[in-house]
Design a protein around this motif. Structure first.
Motif, PDB file in Angstrom:
ATOM      1  N   ARG A   1       6.191   4.965  -0.530  1.00 43.72           N
ATOM      2  CA  ARG A   1       7.813   5.022  -1.432  1.00 43.72           C
ATOM      3  C   ARG A   1       8.737   5.952  -1.032  1.00 43.72           C
ATOM      4  O   ARG A   1       9.806   5.434  -0.559  1.00 43.72           O
ATOM      5  CB  ARG A   1       7.353   4.910  -2.893  1.00 43.72           C
ATOM      6  CG  ARG A   1       8.605   4.913  -3.842  1.00 43.72           C
ATOM      7  CD  ARG A   1       8.563   4.910  -5.065  1.00 43.72           C
ATOM      8  NE  ARG A   1       8.161   6.228  -5.671  1.00 43.72           N
ATOM      9  CZ  ARG A   1       8.927   7.075  -5.871  1.00 43.72           C
ATOM     10  NH1 ARG A   1      10.102   7.134  -5.984  1.00 43.72           N
ATOM     11  NH2 ARG A   1       7.999   8.260  -6.385  1.00 43.72           N
TER      12      ARG A   1
ATOM     13  N   GLN B   1       9.681   4.637   2.470  1.00 41.81           N
ATOM     14  CA  GLN B   1      10.613   3.544   2.367  1.00 41.81           C
ATOM     15  C   GLN B   1      11.996   3.900   2.015  1.00 41.81           C
ATOM     16  O   GLN B   1      12.982   3.071   2.589  1.00 41.81           O
ATOM     17  CB  GLN B   1       9.858   2.627   1.238  1.00 41.81           C
ATOM     18  CG  GLN B   1       8.593   1.583   1.839  1.00 41.81           C
ATOM     19  CD  GLN B   1       8.211   0.888   0.830  1.00 41.81           C
ATOM     20  OE1 GLN B   1       7.743   1.224  -0.372  1.00 41.81           O
ATOM     21  NE2 GLN B   1       8.357  -0.461   0.760  1.00 41.81           N
ATOM     22  N   VAL B   2      12.090   4.615   0.990  1.00 41.58           N
ATOM     23  CA  VAL B   2      13.303   5.123   0.616  1.00 41.58           C
ATOM     24  C   VAL B   2      14.290   5.390   1.429  1.00 41.58           C
ATOM     25  O   VAL B   2      15.425   5.371   1.955  1.00 41.58           O
ATOM     26  CB  VAL B   2      13.379   6.013  -0.782  1.00 41.58           C
ATOM     27  CG1 VAL B   2      14.592   6.686  -0.956  1.00 41.58           C
ATOM     28  CG2 VAL B   2      13.135   5.144  -1.915  1.00 41.58           C
TER      29      VAL B   2
ATOM     30  N   PRO C   1      12.891  -3.229   3.512  1.00 38.46           N
ATOM     31  CA  PRO C   1      12.294  -2.326   2.602  1.00 38.46           C
ATOM     32  C   PRO C   1      10.810  -2.850   2.638  1.00 38.46           C
ATOM     33  O   PRO C   1       9.906  -1.953   1.947  1.00 38.46           O
ATOM     34  CB  PRO C   1      12.873  -2.805   1.084  1.00 38.46           C
ATOM     35  CG  PRO C   1      13.546  -3.808   1.171  1.00 38.46           C
ATOM     36  CD  PRO C   1      13.939  -3.930   2.738  1.00 38.46           C
TER      37      PRO C   1
ATOM     38  N   LEU D   1      11.093  -1.016  -5.707  1.00 36.66           N
ATOM     39  CA  LEU D   1      11.409   0.338  -5.382  1.00 36.66           C
ATOM     40  C   LEU D   1      12.496   0.948  -6.127  1.00 36.66           C
ATOM     41  O   LEU D   1      12.502   1.998  -6.707  1.00 36.66           O
ATOM     42  CB  LEU D   1      11.884   0.162  -3.896  1.00 36.66           C
ATOM     43  CG  LEU D   1      11.018  -0.032  -2.840  1.00 36.66           C
ATOM     44  CD1 LEU D   1      11.725  -0.219  -1.314  1.00 36.66           C
ATOM     45  CD2 LEU D   1      10.030   1.337  -2.678  1.00 36.66           C
TER      46      LEU D   1
END
Length: 427
Positions: free
Chosen positions: A174, A177-178, A187, A233
């Motif tokens: 995560r 991804q951010v 994403p 997300l």
């Protein structure tokens, strides 16, 4: 001198020499006065010239010490602005060659600074994307290895070790991804339409303090496939922010509010809240209106709200932290408009579903996962949600000690499979 001699000749004939001397004195006094006027005029011109030179020197010092630093500072904040003829220490120089030259200097510096900034931003973004892609590949390999280990060794000790590793990998994925989102990366994979409740649970499964999250309500709506991963997300970042800024022993509450134009996911914590200036900055970041520049992030960088704002702008939902929760902390609201929601799918085989559930069911025995009929056989029931696509996190993370129960279940499954195989061979 010839004029003076002519005057003296005219006067001296009748009056004598004395009168001629007086006329000469008047003439010389007039000439002396004219010279004094010219001297004063030259002195004034000299003083004006010295003042102009001093003004240009001061303007040059002001350009180097004030105007150029102010321009660079404005460009670093993303405020290009117009500096033509503005900010002169001596406004009278605006239309002179000096003023024009200084405007050209500022313009050239602004253009060079913008070009250098764009090159630096492009290089930084490319480097970050390369690192993120490498991290994502390694994380995927790690998760595959952990899954294979769980399938190979299903004993209690192995599962107790691998489950926390798998959960930590999902959090690391995560965060990667951010960071990638801030550089314009997509994403994740396209998902199938997913129940809103399962989408929120997917966000819960990606944070460290998932046991503290309490979800109330079961909305019937589904999230459109293209928005599932962005919403997961965004929810995960909001939940992580709520958990990290509140006491460890408190809960983070999640509930749903249906409106005429969509559904809102409300997240409340009992933390310290936000100061007015922090709330204003958060609102600006969550709006996604300001461009994100990797080279201009704060130290230490805070990616959460920036990434949420970018996702909200790309996919059409809205996030706000402008309200205070009833517990004194922060109330975050993620509003999904109707364009991102879809109706639940119709059952694939309604007739079969009716025939399956014709038997009268009774209360299941303690610990039994299914209701049973009067003859003691389990009654099959069709779930109301759709199966999630690969990559969607579990509905909720496994609680502490889940390895023990999962190991026992897998050992029992293996025993049953072995016994069945033996019976087939005997027959």
């Amino acid at each position: 001198m010839s004029t003076l001699i002519h005057d003296l000749a005219l006067v001296a004939a009748p009056s004598g020499v004395a009168v001629g001397v007086g006329v000469a004195a008047v003439y010389y006094r007039r000439r002396a006065a004219e010279r004094l006027v010219r001297i004063h005029r030259l002195e004034t011109q000299v003083r004006d010239g010295e003042q102009r030179v001093a003004a240009r020197d001061e303007e040059a010092q002001y350009l180097a010490g004030n105007r150029l630093p102010a321009l660079i500072s404005a460009l670093s904040r993303g405020e290009g602005g117009s500096h033509r003829g503005a900010g002169l220490l001596h406004p009278q120089l605006a239309d002179t060659q000096t003023g024009t030259a200084y405007r050209d200097v500022l313009h050239q510096v602004a253009e060079l600074t913008r070009a250098a900034s764009e090159r630096a931003e492009g290089a930084a973004g490319a480097a970050v994307q390369a690192v993120v892609r490498s991290l994502q590949s390694l994380i995927n390999e790690q998760q595959v290895a952990v899954t294979a280990l769980q399938d190979l060794k299903n004993d209690e000790d192995t599962l107790a070790i691998t489950i926390p590793i798998d959960h930590a990998s999902s959090q690391l994925a995560r965060r990667a991804q951010v960071v990638g989102i801030l550089t314009g990366m997509w994403p994740g994979r396209q998902r199938a339409d997913t129940p809103l409740l399962e989408t929120v649970r997917g966000g819960v499964s990606r944070i460290r303090d998932y046991p503290r999250v309490e979800i109330n309500g079961e909305p019937a709506a589904y999230v459109a496939g293209r928005a599932v991963e962005p919403v997961v997300l965004a929810v995960a970042e909001l939940l992580d922010n709520a958990a990290r800024h509140s006491e460890p022993g408190t809960s983070v509450y999640v509930w749903f509010l249906e409106a005429h134009n969509g559904i809102s996911i409300v997240i409340e914590d009992a933390g310290i809240g936000l100061a007015p200036e922090e709330r204003e900055r958060a609102a600006r970041l969550l709006s996604g209106q300001d461009p994100v520049r990797i080279t201009e992030l704060r130290t230490p960088p805070r990616f959460g709200f920036l990434a949420i704002g970018q996702l909200a702008t790309r996919y059409g939902f809205h996030v706000s932290v402008e309200q205070q929760s009833v517990h004194g902390g922060v109330r975050a609201v993620l509003h999904l408009p109707g364009t991102l929601l879809v109706a639940p799918p119709a059952p694939a085989f309604p007739a079969a579903a009716e025939s399956v559930n014709t038997g009268q069911s009774v209360a299941p025995p303690a610990g039994h996962p299914y209701p049973v009929a009067e003859d003691g056989l389990p009654v099959r029931q069709r779930g109301h949600g759709s199966r999630l696509q690969p990559g969607i996190p579990a509905a909720s993370p496994p609680p502490p000690g889940a390895g023990r129960h999962l190991a026992a279940f897998m050992r029992g499954t293996d025993s049953a499979r072995t016994a069945s195989t033996d019976q087939e061979q005997t027959s």
